[in-house]
Design a protein around this motif. Sequence first.
Motif, PDB file in Angstrom:
ATOM      1  N   GLU A 169      -1.579  -8.588   1.326  1.00 43.41           N
ATOM      2  CA  GLU A 169      -0.949  -7.499   1.632  1.00 43.41           C
ATOM      3  C   GLU A 169      -1.112  -6.282  -0.106  1.00 43.41           C
ATOM      4  O   GLU A 169      -0.558  -7.051  -0.637  1.00 43.41           O
ATOM      5  N   SER A 170      -1.469  -5.523  -0.215  1.00 41.83           N
ATOM      6  CA  SER A 170      -1.293  -4.562  -1.175  1.00 41.83           C
ATOM      7  C   SER A 170       0.035  -4.122  -1.400  1.00 41.83           C
ATOM      8  O   SER A 170       0.789  -3.987  -0.416  1.00 41.83           O
ATOM      9  N   GLY A 171       0.349  -3.450  -2.759  1.00 41.70           N
ATOM     10  CA  GLY A 171       1.628  -2.984  -2.880  1.00 41.70           C
ATOM     11  C   GLY A 171       2.149  -1.605  -1.717  1.00 41.70           C
ATOM     12  O   GLY A 171       3.183  -1.683  -1.530  1.00 41.70           O
ATOM     13  N   MET A 172       0.435  -0.979  -1.196  1.00 40.07           N
ATOM     14  CA  MET A 172       0.361   0.430  -1.161  1.00 40.07           C
ATOM     15  C   MET A 172       0.714  -0.224   0.568  1.00 40.07           C
ATOM     16  O   MET A 172       1.758   1.059   1.555  1.00 40.07           O
ATOM     17  N   GLU A 226       4.516  -1.023   1.111  1.00 42.20           N
ATOM     18  CA  GLU A 226       4.925   0.164   1.112  1.00 42.20           C
ATOM     19  C   GLU A 226       4.825   1.211   2.054  1.00 42.20           C
ATOM     20  O   GLU A 226       5.930   1.431   3.100  1.00 42.20           O
ATOM     21  N   GLY A 227       4.183   1.296   3.196  1.00 44.36           N
ATOM     22  CA  GLY A 227       4.138   2.220   4.121  1.00 44.36           C
ATOM     23  C   GLY A 227       4.579   1.763   5.373  1.00 44.36           C
ATOM     24  O   GLY A 227       4.897   1.605   6.280  1.00 44.36           O
ATOM     25  N   GLU A 280       9.183   0.878   9.291  1.00 42.06           N
ATOM     26  CA  GLU A 280      10.105   0.532   9.618  1.00 42.06           C
ATOM     27  C   GLU A 280      11.683   1.102   9.207  1.00 42.06           C
ATOM     28  O   GLU A 280      12.288   0.867  10.090  1.00 42.06           O
ATOM     29  N   HIS A 281      11.941   1.981   7.925  1.00 45.19           N
ATOM     30  CA  HIS A 281      13.020   2.322   8.214  1.00 45.19           C
ATOM     31  C   HIS A 281      12.885   3.439   8.892  1.00 45.19           C
ATOM     32  O   HIS A 281      14.060   3.701   9.140  1.00 45.19           O
TER      33      HIS A 281
END
Length: 127
Positions: free
Chosen positions: A94-97, A100-101, A106-107
């Motif tokens: 997975e890329s960082g973006m 983060e997405g 999830e948040h």
Amino acid sequence: MTPRSRYIPELIYALAFSSISVHLLWQRRAAATDRRHYSARISILGELEARLRAGEVVSDSEVARLRRLAETVGEDTHSGESIGWREVVFGRKESGMEREGKEELEHRELERVRNELLRADNNTQKS
């Protein structure tokens, strides 16, 4: 045949079946994402069509903006990339973006569930 080597073919079969099932699940999710992107494009262009058919004056810049928007919907997803066996067996990085997405989603889901539980708790206390 030793007792250890007796289970090697079953282990290989299990690994192959599980990796294929994960790959098919990923393909199913990618197809669902593509369907959502295409329906978004259809919706954007359908609204423009309805406005034009109704006789509403739409500026050329607005038409160009909506067309660009429709063309760029879903561009940042997989663009017909080929998937090698290494990705099928070991998974895709997975890329960082992307990470983060997913963390943001999830948040939000956690906050939504927390709020629902608090509301349910408040309703039971009031009763």
